[in-house]
Scaffold this motif. Structure first.
Motif, mmCIF file in Angstrom:
data_model
loop_
_atom_site.group_PDB
_atom_site.id
_atom_site.type_symbol
_atom_site.label_atom_id
_atom_site.label_comp_id
_atom_site.label_asym_id
_atom_site.label_seq_id
_atom_site.Cartn_x
_atom_site.Cartn_y
_atom_site.Cartn_z
ATOM 1 N N ALA A 50 -45.191 -27.596 -5.940
ATOM 2 C CA ALA A 50 -44.960 -29.025 -5.788
ATOM 3 C C ALA A 50 -43.575 -29.430 -6.286
ATOM 4 O O ALA A 50 -42.866 -30.212 -5.642
ATOM 5 C CB ALA A 50 -46.040 -29.809 -6.531
ATOM 6 N N ALA A 51 -43.171 -28.879 -7.455
ATOM 7 C CA ALA A 51 -41.873 -29.251 -8.011
ATOM 8 C C ALA A 51 -40.722 -28.735 -7.141
ATOM 9 O O ALA A 51 -39.718 -29.429 -6.953
ATOM 10 C CB ALA A 51 -41.739 -28.701 -9.429
ATOM 11 N N ALA A 52 -40.860 -27.534 -6.589
ATOM 12 C CA ALA A 52 -39.785 -26.956 -5.782
ATOM 13 C C ALA A 52 -39.699 -27.623 -4.407
ATOM 14 O O ALA A 52 -38.602 -27.855 -3.884
ATOM 15 C CB ALA A 52 -39.998 -25.452 -5.623
ATOM 16 N N TRP A 53 -40.849 -27.916 -3.799
ATOM 17 C CA TRP A 53 -40.852 -28.516 -2.462
ATOM 18 C C TRP A 53 -40.543 -30.013 -2.491
ATOM 19 O O TRP A 53 -40.021 -30.551 -1.530
ATOM 20 C CB TRP A 53 -42.200 -28.296 -1.791
ATOM 21 C CG TRP A 53 -42.457 -26.868 -1.420
ATOM 22 C CD1 TRP A 53 -41.543 -25.850 -1.418
ATOM 23 C CD2 TRP A 53 -43.684 -26.302 -0.979
ATOM 24 N NE1 TRP A 53 -42.135 -24.673 -1.013
ATOM 25 C CE2 TRP A 53 -43.453 -24.919 -0.734
ATOM 26 C CE3 TRP A 53 -44.958 -26.799 -0.771
ATOM 27 C CZ2 TRP A 53 -44.452 -24.055 -0.295
ATOM 28 C CZ3 TRP A 53 -45.962 -25.944 -0.326
ATOM 29 C CH2 TRP A 53 -45.709 -24.597 -0.086
ATOM 30 N N GLY A 54 -40.914 -30.692 -3.583
ATOM 31 C CA GLY A 54 -40.762 -32.143 -3.650
ATOM 32 C C GLY A 54 -42.049 -32.842 -3.266
ATOM 33 O O GLY A 54 -42.789 -32.377 -2.390
ATOM 34 N N LEU A 69 -56.017 -20.721 -1.680
ATOM 35 C CA LEU A 69 -54.616 -20.380 -1.423
ATOM 36 C C LEU A 69 -53.804 -21.624 -1.077
ATOM 37 O O LEU A 69 -52.706 -21.832 -1.604
ATOM 38 C CB LEU A 69 -54.534 -19.358 -0.286
ATOM 39 C CG LEU A 69 -54.877 -17.904 -0.641
ATOM 40 C CD1 LEU A 69 -54.897 -17.042 0.613
ATOM 41 C CD2 LEU A 69 -53.878 -17.342 -1.642
ATOM 42 N N CYS A 70 -54.354 -22.473 -0.216
ATOM 43 C CA CYS A 70 -53.641 -23.693 0.150
ATOM 44 C C CYS A 70 -53.498 -24.631 -1.045
ATOM 45 O O CYS A 70 -52.418 -25.197 -1.283
ATOM 46 C CB CYS A 70 -54.375 -24.403 1.291
ATOM 47 S SG CYS A 70 -54.376 -23.506 2.851
ATOM 48 N N LEU A 71 -54.571 -24.794 -1.815
ATOM 49 C CA LEU A 71 -54.537 -25.723 -2.947
ATOM 50 C C LEU A 71 -53.561 -25.256 -4.026
ATOM 51 O O LEU A 71 -52.693 -26.018 -4.480
ATOM 52 C CB LEU A 71 -55.945 -25.856 -3.534
ATOM 53 C CG LEU A 71 -56.062 -26.701 -4.812
ATOM 54 C CD1 LEU A 71 -55.649 -28.136 -4.541
ATOM 55 C CD2 LEU A 71 -57.471 -26.626 -5.377
ATOM 56 N N LEU A 72 -53.689 -24.011 -4.443
ATOM 57 C CA LEU A 72 -52.853 -23.529 -5.538
ATOM 58 C C LEU A 72 -51.408 -23.331 -5.100
ATOM 59 O O LEU A 72 -50.485 -23.460 -5.912
ATOM 60 C CB LEU A 72 -53.437 -22.227 -6.094
ATOM 61 C CG LEU A 72 -54.795 -22.391 -6.781
ATOM 62 C CD1 LEU A 72 -55.347 -21.045 -7.203
ATOM 63 C CD2 LEU A 72 -54.686 -23.311 -7.989
ATOM 64 N N THR A 90 -42.539 -35.487 -1.622
ATOM 65 C CA THR A 90 -42.568 -36.062 -0.275
ATOM 66 C C THR A 90 -42.436 -34.998 0.808
ATOM 67 O O THR A 90 -42.288 -35.344 1.991
ATOM 68 C CB THR A 90 -41.437 -37.089 -0.132
ATOM 69 O OG1 THR A 90 -40.171 -36.436 -0.375
ATOM 70 C CG2 THR A 90 -41.608 -38.227 -1.126
ATOM 71 N N SER A 91 -42.499 -33.728 0.438
ATOM 72 C CA SER A 91 -42.309 -32.646 1.402
ATOM 73 C C SER A 91 -43.489 -32.557 2.368
ATOM 74 O O SER A 91 -44.653 -32.722 1.984
ATOM 75 C CB SER A 91 -42.148 -31.317 0.659
ATOM 76 O OG SER A 91 -42.222 -30.225 1.539
ATOM 77 N N MET A 92 -43.201 -32.289 3.635
ATOM 78 C CA MET A 92 -44.252 -32.101 4.633
ATOM 79 C C MET A 92 -45.036 -30.828 4.360
ATOM 80 O O MET A 92 -46.229 -30.754 4.664
ATOM 81 C CB MET A 92 -43.629 -32.048 6.031
ATOM 82 C CG MET A 92 -43.047 -33.374 6.502
ATOM 83 S SD MET A 92 -44.298 -34.691 6.551
ATOM 84 C CE MET A 92 -45.407 -34.030 7.789
ATOM 85 N N ARG A 93 -44.357 -29.814 3.804
ATOM 86 C CA ARG A 93 -45.083 -28.586 3.467
ATOM 87 C C ARG A 93 -46.144 -28.848 2.409
ATOM 88 O O ARG A 93 -47.264 -28.332 2.496
ATOM 89 C CB ARG A 93 -44.094 -27.519 2.969
ATOM 90 C CG ARG A 93 -43.253 -26.905 4.056
ATOM 91 C CD ARG A 93 -42.413 -25.766 3.512
ATOM 92 N NE ARG A 93 -41.401 -26.236 2.579
ATOM 93 C CZ ARG A 93 -40.542 -25.442 1.923
ATOM 94 N NH1 ARG A 93 -40.627 -24.132 2.095
ATOM 95 N NH2 ARG A 93 -39.634 -25.944 1.115
ATOM 96 N N LEU A 94 -45.805 -29.656 1.395
ATOM 97 C CA LEU A 94 -46.764 -29.983 0.352
ATOM 98 C C LEU A 94 -47.941 -30.764 0.925
ATOM 99 O O LEU A 94 -49.107 -30.459 0.646
ATOM 100 C CB LEU A 94 -46.078 -30.787 -0.751
ATOM 101 C CG LEU A 94 -46.974 -31.239 -1.912
ATOM 102 C CD1 LEU A 94 -47.522 -30.039 -2.658
ATOM 103 C CD2 LEU A 94 -46.200 -32.144 -2.869
ATOM 104 N N ALA A 95 -47.638 -31.772 1.746
ATOM 105 C CA ALA A 95 -48.716 -32.568 2.350
ATOM 106 C C ALA A 95 -49.599 -31.706 3.244
ATOM 107 O O ALA A 95 -50.836 -31.819 3.222
ATOM 108 C CB ALA A 95 -48.111 -33.734 3.138
#
Length: 542
Positions: free
Chosen positions: A235-239, A226-229, A241-246
């Protein structure tokens, strides 16, 4: 690949029936499971033509509507390996019926609502049907006569591409001429019909794994995936450099690392990582990841390419329906090529089929990069990519089945399908990033440039080239040597069931009429002749 000294599995019920009845039932079984596989891909892809208009229809934002794709991917990725392992333990028919029932319920929920959160729940339920393909492949291995397994598995594997090729034009036609809810009513009706047919025709396989279901492993794998996918799909929507993505990526790494350590210690692991990391299993799974990425780029980019407005200088300005029809020849080609793929596998072995498929993918993207200006050449390039996908998808389950124990067939194929889905998620994120950033202004707003599509096709072609390397790393002796002989003898049994061919096939097939997996996967002895002596031979001679 059953444990030495263990009693042979009980013959399938179909093997005890007279030959004409067995043949008729085999055809019905393959047809029912094939329809289920096609419905799986159809349900996954049919939402794509509807996405541009759903913000207006539901009153939601574009980013919120994208969850209709993300929910299906997330649920499918989690459920597929879990259902695969549960099918090996509790019965494949039972889990198949649950998957088809979940598809039907999810389609019904989407058909009766326009609320976005309910649509997301319904699409999540539809995602559970992605487990149908690995479960069906395992059932075919257990139930069909050996001479029909190769062709049926090839067709079952091709249903993924067939449904994807037919899903977009099918949905576009309904959306253009009827209310969009009809799309889900049709999916629900087809799902219910296949559920009833499976209930009546599919029998429970006697081949099971006497093990406990690994609940901690299931929870860990579900959380990690769930976290990976989620990170890949957003990724494209969050950016980047987003902290949520990291945070999502870090959580995925930590959880999956802990999960892997648990699997190596568990008595009855959800995924046998020791088996999965062996070359005969690892290389087809790596190829699945790369082929999934490469094929999905074709589906995602073709529809967008032909819909680009004409004022960009290279766009064709086609409608949603016309863009969907551009993928139809590829779906038809996959249907027609499934028997050919089975013949290549029977004569040369699945390794050669996988090499041919991945090489064709490379050629297809070379065509796509060179021909972006006209509809016939775009369709031709997309069809070549579909042909390569059909060959590759038909070979991977055969390689997987012949490298794992009979009692882990569904789990192993579930892992293979899961890696295809991870490849698709990576592709979706990559395509969205490239087409979203390489844009040029037009009267219809910013549009992807021609160079953006060339970048997509180049990256997809590179993934296909890496898949060729992965296919080349499949062990030659185990993939082409004795396995190819088994397939050729299996076909000869159909023509000469008695005499020399029957006796020879008896040494290669067990009492249940199904191929005995190769011993090198369960033993460290490097000399194959010393391992292939007894269980399969003594079982058959008896």
């Amino acid at each position: 690949m059953d444990e030495p000294g263990a009693p042979p599995p009980a013959p399938a019920a179909s093997a005890l029936a007279p030959a004409p009845a067995r043949t008729a039932r085999s055809r019905r079984l393959a047809a029912v499971l094939g329809v289920g596989g096609t419905l799986t891909a159809l349900a996954q892809m049919s939402i794509v033509p509807l996405l541009p208009t759903l913000p207006r229809l539901t009153g939601a934002s574009v980013s919120d509507v994208s969850w209709l794709l993300t929910a299906t991917l997330l649920v499918g990725a989690v459920v597929t390996p879990l259902f695969g392992r549960a099918g090996d333990i509790f019965g494949k028919r039972r889990l198949l019926l649950i998957a088809l029932a979940t598809l039907t319920v999810g389609s019904l929920l989407c058909a009766v609502t326009s609320q976005l959160w309910l649509l997301i729940v319904g699409r999540g339920l539809q995602g559970a049907c992605l487990a149908v393909v690995p479960l069906s492949i395992s059932i075919l291995r257990d139930e069909l006569p050996p001479e029909r397994v190769g062709g049926a598995v090839a067709m079952m594997s091709a249903t993924v591409g067939i449904g994807a090729g037919l899903g977009v034009p099918f949905a576009a036609m309904i959306i253009q001429f009827a209310d969009w809810h009809v799309l889900f009513w049709v999916t629900a009706a087809l799902g219910f019909a296949d559920l009833v047919a499976a209930w009546l025709i599919v029998r429970e396989s006697p081949v099971r794994s006497p093990a406990r279901f690994d609940v901690p492993g299931a929870i860990g794998l579900a959380a990690g995936l769930l976290c990976l996918l989620l990170a890949l799909s957003k990724a494209a929507a969050w950016g980047l450099t987003s902290m949520r993505l990291a945070g999502a990526l870090i959580a995925a790494v930590v959880i999956l690392t802990g999960w892997a350590r648990w699997q190596l210690r568990a008595t009855d692991p959800l995924v046998d990582l020791r088996l999965a990391r062996r070359r005969a299993v690892l290389t087809p799974n790596l190829a699945a990841l790369l082929v999934g990425f490469s094929f999905y780029a074709n589906s995602l980019s073709t529809a967008q390419l032909v819909q680009i407005p004409r004022d960009t200088g290279y766009g064709l300005g086609l409608s949603v329906l016309a863009s969907g029809l551009c993928l139809l020849p590829g779906g038809v080609a996959m249907v027609l090529l499934s028997p050919l793929a089975a013949r290549i596998t029977a004569r040369r072995g699945p390794r050669v089929t996988l090499l041919a498929g991945t090489a064709t993918l490379v050629a297809g993207y070379a065509v796509r990069m060179a021909t972006l200006g006209s509809i016939p050449t775009i369709i031709a390039g997309a069809t070549v990519v579909a042909v390569g996908t059909a060959l590759a998808y038909s070979a991977m389950p055969m390689l997987t089945m012949q490298a794992v124990p009979r009692t882990q067939t569904a789990a192993a194929n579930g892992l293979n399908v899961l890696l295809r889905m991870v490849g698709q998620a990576l592709c979706s994120a990559g395509v969205a990033a490239v087409l979203g950033h390489l844009t040029a202004p037009s009267t219809h707003g910013p549009q992807p440039t021609l160079g953006a599509f060339r970048v997509v096709f180049a990256v997809a072609g590179l993934a296909a080239a890496l898949a060729v390397l992965a296919a080349g790393l499949v062990p030659r002796a185990s993939a082409d040597g004795r396995r190819g002989a088994r397939h050729r003898l299996a076909l000869s049994v159909r023509l000469r069931p008695r005499g020399v061919a029957g006796a020879a096939a008896g040494c290669l097939y067990g009492a249940d009429g199904l191929p005995q997996p190769l011993a090198p996967v369960v033993t460290a002895v490097p000399t194959a002749p010393a391992v292939t002596t007894s269980p399969a031979v003594t079982t058959t001679r008896r």
